[in-house]
Structure formats: structure tokens, C-alpha cells
Enzyme design. Structure first.
Site, PDB file in Angstrom:
ATOM      1  N   GLU A 116      -9.764   7.671   2.535  1.00  0.00           N
ATOM      2  CA  GLU A 116      -9.289   6.309   2.352  1.00  0.00           C
ATOM      3  C   GLU A 116     -10.553   5.179   3.102  1.00  0.00           C
ATOM      4  O   GLU A 116     -10.587   5.450   4.254  1.00  0.00           O
ATOM      5  CB  GLU A 116      -8.027   5.953   2.763  1.00  0.00           C
ATOM      6  CG  GLU A 116      -7.683   4.322   2.510  1.00  0.00           C
ATOM      7  CD  GLU A 116      -6.457   3.802   3.434  1.00  0.00           C
ATOM      8  OE1 GLU A 116      -6.274   4.514   4.434  1.00  0.00           O
ATOM      9  OE2 GLU A 116      -6.036   2.750   3.257  1.00  0.00           O
ATOM     10  N   SER A 121       0.850  -1.049  -0.016  1.00  0.00           N
ATOM     11  CA  SER A 121      -0.017   0.045   0.046  1.00  0.00           C
ATOM     12  C   SER A 121       0.836   1.502  -0.026  1.00  0.00           C
ATOM     13  O   SER A 121       0.588   2.387  -0.325  1.00  0.00           O
ATOM     14  CB  SER A 121      -0.951   0.130   1.325  1.00  0.00           C
ATOM     15  OG  SER A 121      -1.816  -1.018   0.977  1.00  0.00           O
ATOM     16  N   ASP A 164      -5.381   0.580  -4.432  1.00  0.00           N
ATOM     17  CA  ASP A 164      -4.045   0.668  -4.732  1.00  0.00           C
ATOM     18  C   ASP A 164      -3.727  -0.901  -5.071  1.00  0.00           C
ATOM     19  O   ASP A 164      -2.818  -1.116  -5.901  1.00  0.00           O
ATOM     20  CB  ASP A 164      -3.263   0.906  -3.523  1.00  0.00           C
ATOM     21  CG  ASP A 164      -3.840   0.280  -2.162  1.00  0.00           C
ATOM     22  OD1 ASP A 164      -4.952  -0.821  -2.352  1.00  0.00           O
ATOM     23  OD2 ASP A 164      -3.491   0.168  -0.928  1.00  0.00           O
TER      24      ASP A 164
HETATM   25 MG    MG Z   1      -4.356   1.494   3.624  1.00  0.00          MG
HETATM   26 ZN    ZN Z   2      -2.809  -5.072   2.605  1.00  0.00          ZN
END
Ligand code: MG
Ligand code: ZN
Length: 384
Positions: free
Chosen positions: A273, A106, A320
Site C-alpha cells: 500500500e 478505506s 480503494d
Molecule cells: Mg490506507
Molecule cells: Zn482517506
């Protein structure tokens, strides 16, 4: 004490201890967590979309950590066949590999999305040579736009950190927290309070933030009513708990950030997020994936409503990387039941979706590299 009593005691003790930074990597779901039994579905509205030749003034970027099509479809099934995501008419896929790995983490994934550069796994806002890269958020600050970060993890965790910090390793939480003082960010809301206060260097970053003019608050019920000024919302010691514990924190934080940032007439950049879809993938928990997907879908619904009324806001939703190698073995659109299965406890290299709504949405179709996302966003909001 009998063994049974002792294990009950230990179980309770474990429940009280806060979620440490990397605990989610080792969490293993109970076998029954692979089955989401069904539950309450939220209402979904379809908003009118304005697609003009004019560039957007504002961008709201959602990163749903660990999401690809299986996680989306699990949520769609759980919500009985509909999601706010269905508002998106422009979509594509991202290749997510990092500079040194077919399967990204990430930190490299976040840095690709924040800077447009591939880097090594673990890197926060630095390139393969460990040199700082300028993020889209920092560039927005320089251009006089308002900026914000919201996360259901610690605000110092890899994804939000990639937008504001420059550190050689994602594990340098205290150094990452200190980097928040180096940028004129307007609003950040997430966990990680202790990285600002319980520090090896003895600094109290909460006091330093206050001295810089920030209101520092820990209570979401206070935060949700703030409409102006600089705000540091540190709403958990480390990460937030699961949905059952943290409630509608993400929706409230997203609304608060939009309220404050939209005061700036030059425009704003906000990254939100949904962190814990990834953790559900690591744990092999369909329940956590569904709960967190539905949570972020509601936050996206609010952002879409704002964007639809505002007409100068681009909303982008992406991820991501995928987590868990998830697939769906069965489901039921009437009850919302979903049975997930997982092929790994880690990330995978499969492409992730990207979806866009509002002026500039046309740019985000087809198959592209994750590094193209901030390049496109920069063109749209900075080349006016
Ligand atoms: Mg994250
Ligand atoms: Zn992860």
C-alpha cells in the site's frame, strides 16, 4: 516568553510528536502546498511483458490509497511526462461504493479488495452482519503460498488490516495487531510498533511473534538485507512520516518482501500500500500527493522488473477510492510543476483505475466492481 517565541517552541514540539493514527484527517495544507514546484524526476524503464495462457503463480497487488486519474496525472506531470505506470497495457476502472455508502472509506474499500464482498464503512474483514470473511491472503496461506503485506501507514491501519484482520471497527488497532498472530503470514513491513507492545491487555506481541519464529526488526537498513525466513518489520511507532522523513522505505520494503516471498516455489501473494496519497488528498496538498505517487511508482517499477524477469507474476495496481476531489489547474512537463485544486477534504465516489501486467492481465480491463478484483485474482492463482 514572547508570543513569537512561544509559537516557535510549539511548532518545534509539534514536529517531534509522532503522527497519531487519525491526524492526517485534520491536517490542512498551507496554500502553497497546492503547488508542486517541480523537482527531481526518476528514470522510467519499459519492461517486456509475458502474456501466456498459463495462470500466474504470484500476485503483487498495489493499492494506492486515494488515487484516481488526477493523482496519476499530477505524478506524471511532476515526473516530466513519464511513469512506470506506462508499462501497463491492460487497464480498466473500478466502482468503489461500499454497502452503506455511495462514497466508501478505506476499511470497506480494503475489505472489498481483499474478500470480494461489499461491507459497511469502518469494517475490517467482516461482512454487513459483522461476520468474518476469508481474505485472499488467508486463502493463499491455506494453499501453501507465501504471503506478505507492506504499507507506509501503520500495518494495523485500515488498508493492510483488511487483508488479515477481522474486526467490527477500523479503530480497534490493538485487536487488529493481535489478528496478525492468527495467520501464518510470512512478511509484514509497516508502522504500528506500539500496537504490538503498548497494549491495554498487557500482551507483548513482539515477544509472541518471536516465539512463532518471526524476526522482528525496526530498522529498515537491517530489514532490507533479510532474504529468508519470517519477518515482522515494524518500522515506525504509528504511521511513517512523509517522504522527506521516511525516505525510500516503501521501495526497500517491497524489494525485501519480494526477495523473501519468491523463495516459495508454490507462489506468493503480496499487497503493497502507498498510504499517504490519501492523506495528501485530505490535506489538499499537491506536494504530498506527488511525492507519494512518485514513491509508489518507483516501488511499482521494481515489482515490474521482477515480474518481467520472473514471467509467472501478475502485478495489479489499483486504489480503494479517490480523495480530495482533485483536479489539475496547470502544469509543466519540462519543470515538473503541477498546480492542484481540491473540491473536498474527504473521499469522492468517482471511479478509480485498475492496471495489470503479466499473465492474467487481460482479466482486468473494462469497468468493473471493486469486489470483482479478488474474485479474478483468486481464479488466477488458486485454480491451477
Ligand atoms: Mg490506507
Ligand atoms: Zn482517506
Amino acid at each position: 516568553m514572547s508570543y513569537k517565541l512561544l509559537s516557535v517552541f510549539l511548532f518545534i514540539l509539534a514536529g517531534f510528536s509522532s503522527l497519531a493514527q487519525n491526524d492526517y484527517l485534520n491536517a490542512k495544507a498551507e496554500i502553497n502546498e497546492k503547488i508542486y514546484p517541480g523537482g527531481q524526476a526518476h528514470e522510467v524503464r519499459i519492461f517486456p511483458q509475458v502474456l501466456t495462457e498459463k495462470n500466474p503463480k504470484n500476485i503483487i497487488l498495489f493499492i494506492i490509497d486515494g488515487m484516481s486519474l488526477p493523482q496519476m496525472h499530477a505524478a506524471l506531470t511532476a515526473n516530466k511526462g513519464k511513469l512506470y505506470l506506462e508499462n501497463f497495457r491492460h487497464m480498466g476502472f473500478l466502482k468503489t461504493h461500499s454497502a452503506n455508502n455511495y462514497i466508501t472509506d478505506s476499511a470497506a474499500g480494503g475489505t472489498a479488495l481483499s474478500t470480494g464482498k461489499k461491507t459497511y464503512d469502518g469494517a475490517i474483514g467482516v461482512d454487513v452482519n459483522k461476520k468474518p470473511l476469508t481474505t485472499i491472503l488467508e486463502e493463499a496461506v491455506d494453499k501453501g503460498l507465501a504471503t506478505g503485506l507492506v504499507s507506509t501507514s501503520a500495518i494495523t491501519h485500515a488498508t493492510p488490516a483488511s487483508f488479515i484482520a477481522h474486526q467490527v471497527s477500523r479503530n480497534m488497532y490493538e485487536e487488529i495487531a493481535a489478528d496478525f498472530l492468527k495467520t501464518d503470514i510470512d512478511v509484514f513491513i509497516g508502522g504500528g510498533y506500539k500496537h504490538f507492545t503498548e497494549r491495554k491487555d498487557g500482551r507483548n506481541l513482539v515477544e509472541e511473534l518471536k516465539a512463532k519464529g518471526y524476526r522482528v526488526e525496526q530498522d529498515m537498513n537491517v530489514i532490507r538485507n533479510i532474504k529468508t525466513g519470517k519477518l515482522a518489520g515494524l518500522t515506525a511507532a504509528e504511521h511513517h512520516g512523509r517522504m522527506s522523513e521516511r525516505g525510500e522505505m516503501l521501495t526497500m520494503a517491497t524489494n525485501t518482501a519480494i526477495n523473501i516471498l519468491s523463495n516459495n516455489k508454490k507462489g506468493f501473494f503480496l499487497m503493497v500500500e502507498g498510504s499517504q496519497v490519501d492523506w495528501g488528498g485530505h490535506a489538499g496538498s499537491t506536494i504530498q500527493i506527488v511525492e507519494d505517487m512518485l514513491d509508489v511508482d518507483r516501488a511499482i517499477g521494481n515489482a515490474l522488473e521482477f515480474a518481467s524477469n520472473n514471467k509467472e507474476t501478475l502485478v495489479v495496481v489499483t486504489s480503494d477510492h479517490e480523495t480530495g476531489g482533485m483536479t489539475i489547474l496547470n502544469g509543466n512537463y519540462e519543470t515538473g510543476m503541477v498546480i492542484g485544486e481540491f473540491t473536498t477534504g474527504g473521499h469522492t465516489g468517482i471511479m478509480v483505475p485498475i492496471m495489470a501486467f503479466g499473465p492474467g492481465a487481460q482479466e482486468f480491463t473494462g469497468i468493473m466492481d471493486n469486489t470483482e478484483v479478488p474474485q479474478k485474482m483468486r481464479k488466477l492463482i488458486f485454480d491451477n
